[in-house]
Enzyme design. Structure first.
Site, PDB file in Angstrom:
ATOM      1  N   LYS A  53      -6.768   9.340  -8.130  1.00  0.00           N
ATOM      2  CA  LYS A  53      -7.108  10.130  -6.942  1.00  0.00           C
ATOM      3  C   LYS A  53      -7.577  11.519  -7.357  1.00  0.00           C
ATOM      4  CE  LYS A  53      -6.547   8.959  -3.203  1.00  0.00           C
ATOM      5  NZ  LYS A  53      -7.472   8.368  -2.212  1.00  0.00           N
ATOM      6  N   HIS A  83       0.834  -1.204   0.000  1.00  0.00           N
ATOM      7  CA  HIS A  83       0.000   0.000   0.000  1.00  0.00           C
ATOM      8  C   HIS A  83       0.871   1.256   0.000  1.00  0.00           C
ATOM      9  CE1 HIS A  83      -2.705   2.973   2.190  1.00  0.00           C
ATOM     10  NE2 HIS A  83      -3.393   2.662   1.106  1.00  0.00           N
ATOM     11  N   ARG A  84       0.807   2.006  -1.096  1.00  0.00           N
ATOM     12  CA  ARG A  84       1.679   3.166  -1.309  1.00  0.00           C
ATOM     13  C   ARG A  84       3.145   2.758  -1.163  1.00  0.00           C
ATOM     14  NH1 ARG A  84      -1.729   7.512   2.413  1.00  0.00           N
ATOM     15  NH2 ARG A  84      -3.753   6.575   1.965  1.00  0.00           N
ATOM     16  N   ASP A 101      -1.158   6.274  -5.807  1.00  0.00           N
ATOM     17  CA  ASP A 101      -2.180   7.286  -6.072  1.00  0.00           C
ATOM     18  C   ASP A 101      -1.643   8.309  -7.070  1.00  0.00           C
ATOM     19  OD1 ASP A 101      -3.932   6.571  -3.550  1.00  0.00           O
ATOM     20  OD2 ASP A 101      -1.888   6.844  -2.811  1.00  0.00           O
ATOM     21  N   GLU A 160      -4.433   4.151  -8.479  1.00  0.00           N
ATOM     22  CA  GLU A 160      -5.675   4.781  -8.046  1.00  0.00           C
ATOM     23  C   GLU A 160      -5.787   6.176  -8.643  1.00  0.00           C
ATOM     24  OE1 GLU A 160      -8.144   6.506  -4.218  1.00  0.00           O
ATOM     25  OE2 GLU A 160      -6.544   5.052  -3.824  1.00  0.00           O
ATOM     26  N   ASP A 170       0.236  -1.739   4.584  1.00  0.00           N
ATOM     27  CA  ASP A 170       1.426  -0.912   4.805  1.00  0.00           C
ATOM     28  C   ASP A 170       2.618  -1.774   5.219  1.00  0.00           C
ATOM     29  OD1 ASP A 170      -0.189   1.320   4.366  1.00  0.00           O
ATOM     30  OD2 ASP A 170      -0.599   1.621   6.516  1.00  0.00           O
TER      31      ASP A 170
END
Length: 228
Positions: free
Chosen positions: A105, A9-10, A38, A103, A223
């Site tokens: 965003k 995640h990110r 994002d 994503e 994460d």
């Protein structure tokens, strides 16, 4: 044995600043199957990888991303030593080592994301299977579906699996991306039986990760990729 995809995640947000090349590299080093990131469009038209609509939280600067040039964004620092990356830089870093969950965003991101993906597919050996494009934003999903129905869409939701399902039907999506708190064994199975992948976010605690594995979701965003 079902393989549940591990999605950073990110990048590896718990370990290094989110959405930076260093964070993505760290996640790749941990053997993730996918990277979630994002994107926004800056004022000079480039796609930049940042979560918020402003730079205030994650950098030493202030201002709205879409009003700043790429040069202005690149001049900022993230936690003193990192920089905001472009989507091209992340694609070049990841290569075909894993899939990219992009994503949408910011507003007006669908068209430039589609164009960049098409270029990487045509020139660098990527395929549509190397990407999934997700969003909470109905307008961006609709635009992406209309301009390029070959792109795999994921419907993000933190409120309702039912709404995600409706949008998935409307936009011929491949997946729904619900917050893990919305999931039950029953609605996961129901979605999968209807032909949708279920990629859930952001699952960090070991007991929640185990529950998602028990439900046999298709992928987990965390994460902490090493916990997956």
């Amino acid at each position: 044995m079902l393989q549940i995809l591990k999605i950073g995640h990110r990048g590896a947000k718990a370990h290094l600043p989110e959405n930076t090349l260093a964070s993505f590299q760290y996640a790749l080093d941990m053997g993730v199957n996918g990277l979630e990131l994002d994107v926004h469009v800056c004022s000079t038209g480039e796609l930049v990888v940042i979560h918020d609509f402003t730079v205030d939280r994650t950098t030493n600067g202030s201002g709205e991303v879409h009003k700043m040039t790429l040069a202005e964004l690149k001049a900022l620092t993230v936690e003193g030593q990192y920089t905001i990356s472009t989507l091209e830089e992340v694609l070049d870093l990841a290569g075909k080592k894993c899939f990219l969950n992009i994503e949408l965003k910011g507003r007006h991101t669908a068209v430039p994301v589609s164009e960049l993906m098409e270029r990487y597919i045509a020139e660098k050996g990527f395929t549509y299977n190397d990407f999934i494009v997700s969003s909470f934003q109905r307008e961006e999903l609709m635009v992406m579906h209309d301009i390029n129905p070959n792109i795999h869409l994921g419907i993000l939701t933190q409120a309702s699996v039912t709404q995600a399902w409706r949008w998935a039907q409307e936009f011929s999506a491949k997946a729904i991306h619900p917050h893990f708190s919305l999931l039950t064994e029953s609605n996961v199975k129901k979605a999968q039986q209807a032909g949708y992948k279920v990629y859930t976010w952001t699952v960090n605690e070991p007991e929640d990760i185990e529950r998602m594995k028990l439900y046999e979701v298709d992928g987990i965003m965390s994460d902490y990729p090493e916990r997956l």
